[in-house]
Design an enzyme around this catalytic site. Structure first.
Site, mmCIF file in Angstrom:
data_model
loop_
_atom_site.group_PDB
_atom_site.id
_atom_site.type_symbol
_atom_site.label_atom_id
_atom_site.label_comp_id
_atom_site.label_asym_id
_atom_site.label_seq_id
_atom_site.Cartn_x
_atom_site.Cartn_y
_atom_site.Cartn_z
ATOM 1 C CG ASP A 134 -23.229 90.714 3.029
ATOM 2 O OD1 ASP A 134 -22.794 89.562 3.181
ATOM 3 O OD2 ASP A 134 -23.515 91.205 1.924
ATOM 4 N NE ARG A 135 -19.361 95.867 11.015
ATOM 5 C CZ ARG A 135 -18.247 96.550 11.291
ATOM 6 N NH1 ARG A 135 -17.155 96.339 10.570
ATOM 7 N NH2 ARG A 135 -18.238 97.451 12.262
#
Length: 293
Positions: A134-135
């Protein structure tokens, strides 16, 4: 690129079946059959249906992968922690998206890795992200430098044979020092969130308590499946969202992103049959939390 194997069995078989036993996927074999490379038997051109004998040398010759012109090149740095002919392993910082999407087409990890490979004058310029984060999750990402590596690692990915270890800091304290969360995860309608639900996909997360304070617990976490937001969802389900995880209700006072870091990765290199194990340190924003105790 070329990769050569020696048939060490006495059983007669075909080049196609032999390559499949080495882990080469059906799709790649089909691509070679349709002109994207060559099969060689003892140095001579052959067909995938050609029979082979013991001690024969089978070579898979692939054309270089040209760059994907729809992916922009970024020359911003990547933190390379391991590299060889087939693999690139990087330590992704929190805040960097893994692949281009609607809100960011120019500076993601994939854009940066493409730029890195071009700077290295690599023949293959279409990197394949095997693991994504995830970012706002930091840590280890495995990248195949060419499509043969992508093909040969796929079995370990699909069968969850890689050892992926994370460090997470959750709110509150757990009663168990060690446990396994075995709860299915599904998509929440009209939301980026996931949740535990009966009709979700199988999801299994193992954890070990590493450090505790009055308000948080640091865990070592191992994923036995690879669902979207799996760690974040499972601990939210237990009533212990990750610190900083705005999407799942984690408090924002100690860290401004989810306190989750992919700290180590272990897998078998299908080209050498040797184990590769990589570990990276905790990022500063998570170290600062543990130092408060």
């Amino acid at each position: 690129m070329k990769n050569t194997w020696i048939n060490q069995t006495k059983q007669t078989t075909t080049i196609k079946r032999f390559l499949q036993r080495q882990g080469v996927g059906h799709r790649l074999i089909s691509d070679v059959k349709h002109g994207q490379g060559n099969f060689l038997l003892n140095g001579a051109l052959a067909e995938s249906s050609t029979s082979i004998q013991e001690n024969d040398k089978i070579t898979l010759e692939l054309q270089p992968e040209p760059e994907d012109l729809t992916v922009e090149t970024s020359n911003l740095p990547v933190d390379v922690v391991y590299e060889d002919t087939n693999w690139l392993i990087v330590n992704k910082p929190a805040g960097l998206t893994s692949i281009p999407g609607p809100t960011n087409q120019t500076d993601t990890l994939l854009n940066r890795v493409k730029g890195y490979l071009k700077q290295q004058d690599a023949e293959d310029l279409r990197p394949h992200l095997i693991l994504r984060l995830d970012r706002f999750t930091s840590g280890i990402v495995l990248i195949a430098k060419h499509r043969l590596a992508q093909s040969m690692i796929s079995v370990q990915v699909e069968q969850h044979l890689m050892e992926k270890i994370y460090i997470a800091i959750i709110t509150g304290q757990l009663k168990q020092q060690h446990g396994i969360i075995d709860q299915p995860i599904g998509r929440v309608v009209d939301s980026p969130k996931r949740a535990v639900m009966e009709n979700g996909q199988v999801a299994k997360t193992e954890f070990w308590v590493q450090q505790t304070s009055a308000s948080w617990t640091m865990l070592k976490v191992q994923l036995h499946t690879g669902r979207t937001h799996q760690i974040r969802v499972h601990f939210t389900h237990l009533g212990h969202p990750l610190l900083g995880d705005e999407l799942y209700g984690g408090p924002q006072d100690l860290i401004k992103r989810q306190a989750l870091h992919a700290v180590s990765l272990k897998f078998m290199d299908p080209f050498t049959s040797q184990i590769i194990k990589i570990k990276v340190p905790l990022p500063d924003d998570m170290v600062q939390i543990t130092a408060l105790e």
